[in-house]
Design a protein around this motif. Structure first.
Motif, PDB file in Angstrom:
ATOM      1  N   GLN A 321       0.784  -1.296  -0.161  1.00 59.64           N
ATOM      2  CA  GLN A 321      -0.018   0.104  -0.076  1.00 59.64           C
ATOM      3  C   GLN A 321       0.819   1.271  -0.103  1.00 59.64           C
ATOM      4  O   GLN A 321       0.320   2.307  -0.322  1.00 59.64           O
ATOM      5  CB  GLN A 321      -0.824   0.140   1.219  1.00 59.64           C
ATOM      6  CG  GLN A 321      -1.999  -1.060   1.162  1.00 59.64           C
ATOM      7  CD  GLN A 321      -2.736  -1.241   2.619  1.00 59.64           C
ATOM      8  OE1 GLN A 321      -2.339  -0.670   3.611  1.00 59.64           O
ATOM      9  NE2 GLN A 321      -3.764  -2.013   2.438  1.00 59.64           N
ATOM     10  N   GLY A 322       2.229   0.970   0.302  1.00 65.15           N
ATOM     11  CA  GLY A 322       2.944   2.268   0.138  1.00 65.15           C
ATOM     12  C   GLY A 322       3.206   2.958   1.466  1.00 65.15           C
ATOM     13  O   GLY A 322       3.764   4.208   1.541  1.00 65.15           O
ATOM     14  N   ALA A 323       2.727   2.639   2.619  1.00 63.42           N
ATOM     15  CA  ALA A 323       2.797   3.109   3.972  1.00 63.42           C
ATOM     16  C   ALA A 323       2.550   2.223   4.937  1.00 63.42           C
ATOM     17  O   ALA A 323       1.798   1.128   5.053  1.00 63.42           O
ATOM     18  CB  ALA A 323       1.882   4.485   4.243  1.00 63.42           C
ATOM     19  N   THR A 324       3.310   2.406   6.196  1.00 61.17           N
ATOM     20  CA  THR A 324       3.037   1.480   7.407  1.00 61.17           C
ATOM     21  C   THR A 324       3.222   2.331   8.522  1.00 61.17           C
ATOM     22  O   THR A 324       3.979   3.345   8.592  1.00 61.17           O
ATOM     23  CB  THR A 324       4.127   0.420   7.181  1.00 61.17           C
ATOM     24  OG1 THR A 324       3.869  -0.481   8.286  1.00 61.17           O
ATOM     25  CG2 THR A 324       5.528   0.840   7.464  1.00 61.17           C
ATOM     26  N   TYR A 325       2.661   1.758   9.601  1.00 60.37           N
ATOM     27  CA  TYR A 325       2.710   2.615  10.819  1.00 60.37           C
ATOM     28  C   TYR A 325       3.054   1.541  12.001  1.00 60.37           C
ATOM     29  O   TYR A 325       2.382   2.011  13.077  1.00 60.37           O
ATOM     30  CB  TYR A 325       1.338   3.150  11.285  1.00 60.37           C
ATOM     31  CG  TYR A 325       1.023   4.404   9.948  1.00 60.37           C
ATOM     32  CD1 TYR A 325       1.041   5.689  10.526  1.00 60.37           C
ATOM     33  CD2 TYR A 325       0.247   3.907   9.052  1.00 60.37           C
ATOM     34  CE1 TYR A 325       0.679   6.766   9.348  1.00 60.37           C
ATOM     35  CE2 TYR A 325      -0.105   4.987   8.045  1.00 60.37           C
ATOM     36  CZ  TYR A 325       0.253   5.996   8.359  1.00 60.37           C
ATOM     37  OH  TYR A 325      -0.254   7.158   7.484  1.00 60.37           O
ATOM     38  N   LEU A 326       4.052   0.892  11.841  1.00 59.92           N
ATOM     39  CA  LEU A 326       4.168  -0.314  12.690  1.00 59.92           C
ATOM     40  C   LEU A 326       5.756   0.175  13.354  1.00 59.92           C
ATOM     41  O   LEU A 326       6.357   0.697  13.045  1.00 59.92           O
ATOM     42  CB  LEU A 326       4.714  -1.442  11.985  1.00 59.92           C
ATOM     43  CG  LEU A 326       3.649  -2.252  11.135  1.00 59.92           C
ATOM     44  CD1 LEU A 326       4.085  -3.458  10.390  1.00 59.92           C
ATOM     45  CD2 LEU A 326       2.631  -2.653  12.178  1.00 59.92           C
ATOM     46  N   PHE A 327       5.416   0.392  14.878  1.00 63.27           N
ATOM     47  CA  PHE A 327       6.238   0.597  15.799  1.00 63.27           C
ATOM     48  C   PHE A 327       6.880  -0.535  16.591  1.00 63.27           C
ATOM     49  O   PHE A 327       6.009  -0.705  17.716  1.00 63.27           O
ATOM     50  CB  PHE A 327       5.853   1.839  16.535  1.00 63.27           C
ATOM     51  CG  PHE A 327       6.980   2.722  17.041  1.00 63.27           C
ATOM     52  CD1 PHE A 327       8.073   2.247  17.948  1.00 63.27           C
ATOM     53  CD2 PHE A 327       7.112   4.131  16.913  1.00 63.27           C
ATOM     54  CE1 PHE A 327       9.029   2.902  18.676  1.00 63.27           C
ATOM     55  CE2 PHE A 327       8.073   4.998  17.517  1.00 63.27           C
ATOM     56  CZ  PHE A 327       8.877   4.197  18.370  1.00 63.27           C
ATOM     57  N   ASP A 328       8.166  -1.089  16.522  1.00 63.33           N
ATOM     58  CA  ASP A 328       8.508  -2.034  17.612  1.00 63.33           C
ATOM     59  C   ASP A 328       8.671  -1.778  18.873  1.00 63.33           C
ATOM     60  O   ASP A 328       9.579  -0.759  19.150  1.00 63.33           O
ATOM     61  CB  ASP A 328       9.814  -2.648  17.013  1.00 63.33           C
ATOM     62  CG  ASP A 328       9.539  -3.452  15.547  1.00 63.33           C
ATOM     63  OD1 ASP A 328      10.532  -3.702  14.713  1.00 63.33           O
ATOM     64  OD2 ASP A 328       8.318  -3.634  15.113  1.00 63.33           O
ATOM     65  N   LEU A 329       8.312  -2.455  19.697  1.00 62.50           N
ATOM     66  CA  LEU A 329       8.334  -2.270  21.299  1.00 62.50           C
ATOM     67  C   LEU A 329       9.704  -3.234  21.704  1.00 62.50           C
ATOM     68  O   LEU A 329       9.461  -4.424  22.226  1.00 62.50           O
ATOM     69  CB  LEU A 329       7.204  -2.483  22.163  1.00 62.50           C
ATOM     70  CG  LEU A 329       5.878  -1.849  21.730  1.00 62.50           C
ATOM     71  CD1 LEU A 329       4.961  -2.037  22.488  1.00 62.50           C
ATOM     72  CD2 LEU A 329       6.252  -0.293  21.961  1.00 62.50           C
ATOM     73  N   ASP A 330      10.888  -2.923  21.282  1.00 65.29           N
ATOM     74  CA  ASP A 330      12.089  -3.557  21.357  1.00 65.29           C
ATOM     75  C   ASP A 330      13.016  -3.142  22.438  1.00 65.29           C
ATOM     76  O   ASP A 330      14.183  -3.222  22.242  1.00 65.29           O
ATOM     77  CB  ASP A 330      12.723  -4.126  20.307  1.00 65.29           C
ATOM     78  CG  ASP A 330      13.062  -2.597  19.548  1.00 65.29           C
ATOM     79  OD1 ASP A 330      12.630  -1.611  19.959  1.00 65.29           O
ATOM     80  OD2 ASP A 330      13.672  -2.792  18.264  1.00 65.29           O
TER      81      ASP A 330
END
Length: 420
Positions: A321-330
Protein backbone atom coordinates in the motif's frame (compact mmCIF):
# COMPACT_ATOMS: atom_id res chain seq x y z
CA UNK A 1 -30.25 35.11 7.74
CA UNK A 2 -33.74 35.90 6.45
CA UNK A 3 -34.80 33.80 3.51
CA UNK A 4 -37.34 35.63 1.31
CA UNK A 5 -39.98 32.94 1.03
CA UNK A 6 -43.59 33.94 0.50
CA UNK A 7 -45.26 34.34 3.87
CA UNK A 8 -48.21 32.06 4.48
CA UNK A 9 -50.55 31.66 7.38
CA UNK A 10 -48.91 30.33 10.53
CA UNK A 11 -50.03 27.82 13.10
CA UNK A 12 -48.97 27.24 16.69
CA UNK A 13 -47.77 24.06 18.28
CA UNK A 14 -45.96 22.61 21.22
CA UNK A 15 -43.01 20.16 20.88
CA UNK A 16 -45.20 17.19 21.78
CA UNK A 17 -47.60 17.81 18.92
CA UNK A 18 -44.67 18.47 16.60
CA UNK A 19 -43.19 15.12 17.61
CA UNK A 20 -46.44 13.37 16.78
CA UNK A 21 -46.63 15.22 13.48
CA UNK A 22 -43.05 14.37 12.57
CA UNK A 23 -43.05 10.73 13.52
CA UNK A 24 -46.60 9.57 13.07
CA UNK A 25 -48.03 11.70 10.29
CA UNK A 26 -50.00 14.05 12.57
CA UNK A 27 -53.03 11.77 12.94
CA UNK A 28 -55.21 13.05 15.76
CA UNK A 29 -56.56 9.63 16.62
CA UNK A 30 -53.08 8.13 16.83
CA UNK A 31 -51.91 11.05 18.96
CA UNK A 32 -54.83 10.45 21.32
CA UNK A 33 -53.92 6.78 21.63
CA UNK A 34 -50.32 7.68 22.44
CA UNK A 35 -51.12 9.91 25.38
CA UNK A 36 -48.81 9.07 28.24
CA UNK A 37 -46.23 7.49 25.96
CA UNK A 38 -42.69 8.83 25.76
CA UNK A 39 -40.29 8.13 22.89
CA UNK A 40 -36.98 9.72 21.86
CA UNK A 41 -37.39 12.35 19.17
CA UNK A 42 -35.75 11.41 15.89
CA UNK A 43 -34.99 15.04 15.06
CA UNK A 44 -32.49 17.42 16.61
CA UNK A 45 -33.52 20.85 17.89
CA UNK A 46 -32.23 22.49 14.72
CA UNK A 47 -34.15 20.01 12.58
CA UNK A 48 -37.34 20.64 14.55
CA UNK A 49 -36.93 24.38 14.04
CA UNK A 50 -36.41 23.83 10.33
CA UNK A 51 -39.48 21.58 10.19
CA UNK A 52 -41.52 24.32 11.85
CA UNK A 53 -40.42 26.87 9.27
CA UNK A 54 -41.07 24.48 6.40
CA UNK A 55 -44.62 23.92 7.62
CA UNK A 56 -45.10 27.57 8.68
CA UNK A 57 -45.71 26.49 12.29
CA UNK A 58 -44.68 28.77 15.15
CA UNK A 59 -43.49 27.25 18.42
CA UNK A 60 -42.57 29.31 21.47
CA UNK A 61 -40.49 26.55 23.09
CA UNK A 62 -38.45 26.10 19.90
CA UNK A 63 -38.00 29.83 19.45
CA UNK A 64 -39.95 29.97 16.15
CA UNK A 65 -42.32 32.91 15.98
CA UNK A 66 -44.11 35.05 13.38
CA UNK A 67 -41.19 37.46 13.49
CA UNK A 68 -38.52 34.90 12.61
CA UNK A 69 -40.44 32.13 10.89
CA UNK A 70 -38.75 33.04 7.60
CA UNK A 71 -35.24 33.06 9.08
CA UNK A 72 -33.07 30.36 7.56
CA UNK A 73 -29.43 29.44 8.12
CA UNK A 74 -26.86 29.72 5.36
CA UNK A 75 -24.87 26.50 5.08
CA UNK A 76 -22.33 27.77 2.55
CA UNK A 77 -22.03 30.02 -0.49
CA UNK A 78 -21.82 28.43 -3.93
CA UNK A 79 -21.37 31.17 -6.54
CA UNK A 80 -21.12 34.90 -7.17
CA UNK A 81 -22.33 37.36 -9.78
CA UNK A 82 -22.70 41.10 -10.18
CA UNK A 83 -25.69 42.71 -11.87
CA UNK A 84 -25.97 46.48 -12.28
CA UNK A 85 -23.42 47.09 -9.50
CA UNK A 86 -25.34 44.80 -7.11
CA UNK A 87 -23.52 41.74 -5.78
CA UNK A 88 -25.39 38.43 -5.54
CA UNK A 89 -24.38 35.13 -3.91
CA UNK A 90 -25.84 31.69 -4.58
CA UNK A 91 -26.82 30.34 -1.17
CA UNK A 92 -27.01 26.71 -0.04
CA UNK A 93 -29.52 26.66 2.83
CA UNK A 94 -28.96 24.38 5.80
CA UNK A 95 -31.24 21.30 5.84
CA UNK A 96 -32.49 22.04 2.31
CA UNK A 97 -31.50 20.27 -0.92
CA UNK A 98 -29.41 22.09 -3.53
CA UNK A 99 -32.52 22.41 -5.68
CA UNK A 100 -33.66 25.04 -3.14
CA UNK A 101 -30.51 27.19 -3.58
CA UNK A 102 -31.32 30.85 -4.21
CA UNK A 103 -29.46 33.95 -5.36
CA UNK A 104 -29.40 36.57 -2.62
CA UNK A 105 -28.15 40.18 -2.74
CA UNK A 106 -25.15 40.92 -0.55
CA UNK A 107 -27.18 43.25 1.65
CA UNK A 108 -29.42 40.35 2.76
CA UNK A 109 -26.52 38.24 4.00
CA UNK A 110 -25.46 38.67 7.62
CA UNK A 111 -23.08 35.69 7.63
CA UNK A 112 -19.84 37.69 7.78
CA UNK A 113 -17.64 34.68 8.50
CA UNK A 114 -18.97 32.70 5.54
CA UNK A 115 -18.59 35.70 3.24
CA UNK A 116 -14.99 36.13 4.32
CA UNK A 117 -14.32 32.40 3.88
CA UNK A 118 -15.87 32.45 0.40
CA UNK A 119 -13.64 35.37 -0.59
CA UNK A 120 -10.52 33.62 0.72
CA UNK A 121 -11.41 30.42 -1.12
CA UNK A 122 -12.08 32.39 -4.29
CA UNK A 123 -8.74 34.20 -4.15
CA UNK A 124 -6.90 30.93 -3.50
CA UNK A 125 -8.66 29.20 -6.40
CA UNK A 126 -7.91 32.07 -8.78
CA UNK A 127 -4.24 31.96 -7.74
CA UNK A 128 -4.16 28.23 -8.35
CA UNK A 129 -5.62 28.72 -11.82
CA UNK A 130 -3.46 31.79 -12.39
CA UNK A 131 -6.47 33.92 -13.14
CA UNK A 132 -7.33 37.45 -12.11
CA UNK A 133 -10.38 38.51 -10.18
CA UNK A 134 -13.01 40.44 -12.06
CA UNK A 135 -15.95 39.93 -14.35
CA UNK A 136 -19.65 39.87 -13.71
CA UNK A 137 -19.77 36.10 -13.18
CA UNK A 138 -17.47 33.36 -11.99
CA UNK A 139 -16.17 30.71 -14.33
CA UNK A 140 -18.30 27.54 -13.81
CA UNK A 141 -15.15 25.55 -13.03
CA UNK A 142 -14.17 28.01 -10.32
CA UNK A 143 -17.66 27.94 -8.80
CA UNK A 144 -17.62 24.14 -8.81
CA UNK A 145 -14.28 24.11 -6.97
CA UNK A 146 -15.63 26.52 -4.36
CA UNK A 147 -18.58 24.22 -3.68
CA UNK A 148 -16.23 21.24 -3.34
CA UNK A 149 -14.08 23.24 -0.93
CA UNK A 150 -17.12 24.16 1.16
CA UNK A 151 -18.27 20.54 1.34
CA UNK A 152 -14.78 19.39 2.24
CA UNK A 153 -14.57 21.96 5.02
CA UNK A 154 -17.82 20.63 6.47
CA UNK A 155 -16.47 17.07 6.47
CA UNK A 156 -13.26 18.19 8.16
CA UNK A 157 -15.19 20.20 10.74
CA UNK A 158 -17.31 17.16 11.59
CA UNK A 159 -14.15 15.07 11.92
CA UNK A 160 -12.51 17.73 14.09
CA UNK A 161 -15.57 17.72 16.36
CA UNK A 162 -15.44 13.92 16.58
CA UNK A 163 -11.73 13.94 17.47
CA UNK A 164 -12.29 16.47 20.23
CA UNK A 165 -15.30 14.57 21.55
CA UNK A 166 -13.14 11.41 21.70
CA UNK A 167 -9.92 12.81 23.18
CA UNK A 168 -9.40 12.57 26.95
CA UNK A 169 -6.52 15.08 27.11
CA UNK A 170 -6.38 18.82 27.70
CA UNK A 171 -4.88 19.78 24.34
CA UNK A 172 -7.43 20.51 21.61
CA UNK A 173 -7.19 19.13 18.08
CA UNK A 174 -7.63 21.29 15.00
CA UNK A 175 -7.89 20.10 11.38
CA UNK A 176 -6.86 22.11 8.30
CA UNK A 177 -6.48 21.26 4.64
CA UNK A 178 -5.55 24.10 2.29
CA UNK A 179 -3.50 21.85 0.02
CA UNK A 180 -6.15 19.80 -1.82
CA UNK A 181 -9.76 18.63 -1.63
CA UNK A 182 -9.16 15.49 0.43
CA UNK A 183 -11.49 14.92 3.36
CA UNK A 184 -10.81 12.98 6.58
CA UNK A 185 -8.75 9.78 6.27
CA UNK A 186 -10.81 6.64 5.88
CA UNK A 187 -10.73 3.64 8.18
CA UNK A 188 -9.06 5.43 11.09
CA UNK A 189 -10.38 5.47 14.67
CA UNK A 190 -9.02 7.87 17.27
CA UNK A 191 -8.08 6.18 20.57
CA UNK A 192 -6.43 7.54 23.70
CA UNK A 193 -4.70 4.42 25.00
CA UNK A 194 -3.21 1.19 23.69
CA UNK A 195 -5.65 -1.25 22.12
CA UNK A 196 -4.47 -4.78 22.82
CA UNK A 197 -4.67 -7.47 20.18
CA UNK A 198 -5.73 -11.08 20.66
CA UNK A 199 -3.89 -12.89 23.44
CA UNK A 200 -2.12 -9.76 24.75
CA UNK A 201 -2.80 -8.40 28.24
CA UNK A 202 -1.44 -5.37 30.07
CA UNK A 203 -0.72 -6.35 33.67
CA UNK A 204 -1.45 -3.75 36.33
CA UNK A 205 1.24 -2.77 38.83
CA UNK A 206 0.70 -4.19 42.33
CA UNK A 207 2.48 -1.57 44.47
CA UNK A 208 3.09 2.18 44.50
CA UNK A 209 5.25 4.69 46.31
CA UNK A 210 4.64 6.13 49.80
CA UNK A 211 6.28 9.49 49.08
CA UNK A 212 5.02 12.77 50.52
CA UNK A 213 7.17 14.72 48.05
CA UNK A 214 8.24 12.56 45.10
CA UNK A 215 10.67 15.15 43.71
CA UNK A 216 12.04 16.77 46.88
CA UNK A 217 12.08 13.78 49.23
CA UNK A 218 11.47 10.55 47.31
CA UNK A 219 11.09 7.54 49.62
CA UNK A 220 13.34 4.77 48.39
CA UNK A 221 13.98 6.74 45.23
CA UNK A 222 10.23 6.81 44.50
CA UNK A 223 9.04 4.65 41.59
CA UNK A 224 12.13 5.24 39.50
CA UNK A 225 14.49 4.31 42.37
CA UNK A 226 12.45 1.22 43.16
CA UNK A 227 13.10 0.15 39.58
CA UNK A 228 16.81 0.99 39.93
CA UNK A 229 16.58 4.04 37.67
CA UNK A 230 16.86 7.80 38.02
CA UNK A 231 14.01 10.25 38.58
CA UNK A 232 13.04 11.47 35.11
CA UNK A 233 11.81 15.05 35.54
CA UNK A 234 12.80 18.41 36.99
CA UNK A 235 10.46 20.73 38.87
CA UNK A 236 9.04 22.08 35.56
CA UNK A 237 8.14 18.64 34.24
CA UNK A 238 10.99 18.58 31.70
CA UNK A 239 12.72 15.27 31.11
CA UNK A 240 16.31 15.26 32.33
CA UNK A 241 17.29 11.73 31.37
CA UNK A 242 19.40 10.84 28.36
CA UNK A 243 17.44 9.39 25.47
CA UNK A 244 17.53 5.61 25.80
CA UNK A 245 17.03 5.52 29.56
CA UNK A 246 13.55 4.44 30.73
CA UNK A 247 11.08 6.68 32.55
CA UNK A 248 9.22 5.24 35.56
CA UNK A 249 6.28 7.43 36.57
CA UNK A 250 4.12 7.17 39.67
CA UNK A 251 1.13 4.90 39.16
CA UNK A 252 -2.43 4.31 40.31
CA UNK A 253 -1.19 2.59 43.50
CA UNK A 254 0.96 5.51 44.60
CA UNK A 255 -0.03 7.77 47.50
CA UNK A 256 0.93 10.98 45.69
CA UNK A 257 -1.67 13.27 44.13
CA UNK A 258 -2.48 13.88 40.46
CA UNK A 259 -0.25 16.97 40.43
CA UNK A 260 2.81 14.95 41.46
CA UNK A 261 5.86 16.04 39.41
CA UNK A 262 6.42 12.39 38.52
CA UNK A 263 3.12 12.25 36.61
CA UNK A 264 3.75 13.81 33.21
CA UNK A 265 3.03 11.42 30.35
CA UNK A 266 -0.09 10.09 32.07
CA UNK A 267 -1.63 13.58 32.07
CA UNK A 268 -1.84 13.36 28.30
CA UNK A 269 -1.35 15.97 25.59
CA UNK A 270 -1.27 19.47 27.05
CA UNK A 271 -0.78 21.49 23.86
CA UNK A 272 -3.27 22.48 21.16
CA UNK A 273 -2.18 20.66 17.99
CA UNK A 274 -3.29 20.82 14.37
CA UNK A 275 -3.56 17.99 11.84
CA UNK A 276 -2.88 19.61 8.48
CA UNK A 277 -2.36 18.54 4.87
CA UNK A 278 1.18 19.25 3.67
CA UNK A 279 1.82 21.06 0.38
CA UNK A 280 4.83 18.94 -0.63
CA UNK A 281 3.23 15.52 -1.04
CA UNK A 282 3.96 14.15 2.45
CA UNK A 283 0.27 13.66 3.22
CA UNK A 284 -1.05 14.76 6.60
CA UNK A 285 1.22 16.27 9.21
CA UNK A 286 0.97 17.75 12.71
CA UNK A 287 1.98 21.21 13.86
CA UNK A 288 1.79 22.80 17.27
CA UNK A 289 -0.50 25.76 17.89
CA UNK A 290 1.51 26.76 20.96
CA UNK A 291 5.14 27.29 21.92
CA UNK A 292 6.72 24.15 23.38
CA UNK A 293 9.77 24.36 25.63
CA UNK A 294 12.75 22.03 25.27
CA UNK A 295 12.51 18.56 26.88
CA UNK A 296 8.74 18.76 27.38
CA UNK A 297 6.32 15.89 26.84
CA UNK A 298 4.28 16.38 23.66
CA UNK A 299 2.37 13.16 22.89
CA UNK A 300 2.39 9.38 23.04
CA UNK A 301 2.53 6.98 20.12
CA UNK A 302 -0.70 5.02 20.53
CA UNK A 303 -2.10 2.16 18.51
CA UNK A 304 -2.96 -1.52 18.53
CA UNK A 305 -0.46 -3.81 20.28
CA UNK A 306 0.18 -6.92 18.19
CA UNK A 307 2.81 -9.65 18.15
CA UNK A 308 5.86 -9.35 15.93
CA UNK A 309 4.55 -12.29 13.89
CA UNK A 310 1.31 -10.44 13.18
CA UNK A 311 3.31 -7.28 12.49
CA UNK A 312 5.34 -9.16 9.89
CA UNK A 313 2.15 -10.31 8.16
CA UNK A 314 0.62 -6.83 8.20
CA UNK A 315 3.92 -5.27 7.15
CA UNK A 316 3.82 -7.06 3.79
CA UNK A 317 0.32 -5.68 3.18
CA UNK A 318 1.30 -2.15 4.21
CA UNK A 319 4.39 -2.26 2.00
CA UNK A 320 2.20 -2.94 -1.02
CA UNK A 321 0.00 0.00 0.00
CA UNK A 322 3.04 2.26 0.23
CA UNK A 323 2.88 3.13 3.94
CA UNK A 324 3.20 1.51 7.35
CA UNK A 325 2.68 2.64 10.93
CA UNK A 326 4.42 -0.23 12.74
CA UNK A 327 6.51 0.73 15.78
CA UNK A 328 8.52 -2.11 17.37
CA UNK A 329 8.46 -2.27 21.18
CA UNK A 330 11.98 -3.69 21.46
CA UNK A 331 13.17 -2.07 24.67
CA UNK A 332 14.37 -5.44 26.02
CA UNK A 333 13.29 -7.90 23.33
CA UNK A 334 11.45 -7.80 20.03
CA UNK A 335 8.13 -9.40 21.01
CA UNK A 336 5.42 -6.78 20.42
CA UNK A 337 4.71 -4.01 17.93
CA UNK A 338 2.37 -1.02 17.96
CA UNK A 339 0.28 -0.72 14.78
CA UNK A 340 -1.30 2.74 14.44
CA UNK A 341 -2.58 2.26 10.89
CA UNK A 342 -6.27 2.02 11.81
CA UNK A 343 -6.33 2.77 15.55
CA UNK A 344 -4.25 5.61 16.91
CA UNK A 345 -4.09 9.14 18.23
CA UNK A 346 -2.67 12.32 16.71
CA UNK A 347 0.82 10.76 16.52
CA UNK A 348 -0.51 8.73 13.57
CA UNK A 349 -0.09 11.87 11.45
CA UNK A 350 3.40 12.95 12.59
CA UNK A 351 5.91 12.95 9.72
CA UNK A 352 9.52 11.83 9.52
CA UNK A 353 12.54 14.10 9.53
CA UNK A 354 16.25 13.41 9.65
CA UNK A 355 16.47 16.53 11.82
CA UNK A 356 13.49 15.96 14.12
CA UNK A 357 12.21 18.09 16.99
CA UNK A 358 10.78 15.11 18.90
CA UNK A 359 12.65 12.31 20.69
CA UNK A 360 11.25 8.94 21.77
CA UNK A 361 11.38 7.67 25.37
CA UNK A 362 10.15 4.38 26.83
CA UNK A 363 7.77 5.02 29.74
CA UNK A 364 6.39 2.68 32.40
CA UNK A 365 3.42 3.63 34.58
CA UNK A 366 0.75 1.08 35.54
CA UNK A 367 2.26 -1.69 33.45
CA UNK A 368 5.85 -2.65 34.33
CA UNK A 369 6.28 -5.35 31.69
CA UNK A 370 9.46 -4.16 29.97
CA UNK A 371 8.29 -5.75 26.74
CA UNK A 372 5.34 -3.32 26.66
CA UNK A 373 6.57 0.22 27.30
CA UNK A 374 4.54 3.30 26.46
CA UNK A 375 6.17 5.36 23.72
CA UNK A 376 6.40 9.06 24.58
CA UNK A 377 7.63 11.95 22.41
CA UNK A 378 9.54 14.78 24.11
CA UNK A 379 10.74 17.97 22.45
CA UNK A 380 14.45 18.06 21.63
CA UNK A 381 14.53 21.88 21.45
CA UNK A 382 12.15 24.84 21.77
CA UNK A 383 9.41 24.55 19.13
CA UNK A 384 7.67 27.63 17.80
CA UNK A 385 3.89 27.91 17.48
CA UNK A 386 2.96 26.88 13.93
CA UNK A 387 6.01 24.63 13.49
CA UNK A 388 5.55 21.07 12.24
CA UNK A 389 6.30 18.25 14.68
CA UNK A 390 8.55 15.45 13.41
CA UNK A 391 10.57 12.49 14.63
CA UNK A 392 13.10 10.18 13.02
CA UNK A 393 11.36 6.99 11.95
CA UNK A 394 14.70 5.13 11.96
CA UNK A 395 15.99 6.65 15.15
CA UNK A 396 19.14 5.21 16.65
CA UNK A 397 20.20 5.89 20.24
CA UNK A 398 23.85 6.60 20.96
CA UNK A 399 24.99 3.46 22.84
CA UNK A 400 26.68 5.18 25.79
CA UNK A 401 25.95 2.26 28.06
CA UNK A 402 24.08 -1.01 28.12
CA UNK A 403 20.82 0.69 29.08
CA UNK A 404 20.78 3.02 26.12
CA UNK A 405 21.32 0.25 23.59
CA UNK A 406 17.96 -1.26 24.47
CA UNK A 407 15.87 1.18 22.48
CA UNK A 408 15.64 1.04 18.73
CA UNK A 409 12.25 1.99 17.34
CA UNK A 410 12.86 0.33 13.93
CA UNK A 411 10.03 2.49 12.61
CA UNK A 412 9.60 2.99 8.87
CA UNK A 413 7.18 4.59 6.42
CA UNK A 414 7.69 2.83 3.13
CA UNK A 415 7.14 4.75 -0.06
CA UNK A 416 7.08 8.21 1.55
CA UNK A 417 9.90 10.64 2.20
CA UNK A 418 10.16 13.22 4.95
CA UNK A 419 11.94 16.50 5.25
CA UNK A 420 15.75 16.28 5.39
Amino acid sequence: MRRPFVQSSTHHCDPASLLNYSDFGGGEKMAENLKGCSVPCKLSLDQLQTRCRQEKVSCKLLGVSKNNINDYEVEYLCDYKRMKAVEFYLVKWKDYPESENTWEPRRNLKCVKLLRQFQEDLEAELRRRRKRAGGARLDPGVASSLVQRARQRQRLQRWEALLNATRNHKGRIFVRNDADLDGPPRDFTYINNYKTGDGIALTEVAVGCECQDCLGAPAGGCCAGASLHRFAYNERGQVRLRAGLPIYECNSRCRCAADCPNRVVQRGIQYDLCIFKTHDGRGWGVRTMEHIRKNCFVMEYVGEIITTEEAERRGHIYDRQGATYLFDLDYVEDVYTVDAAHYGNISHFVNHSCNPNLQVYNVFIDNLDERLPRIAFFSTRPIRAGEELTFDYKMQIDPVDAESTKMDSNFSLAGLTGSP
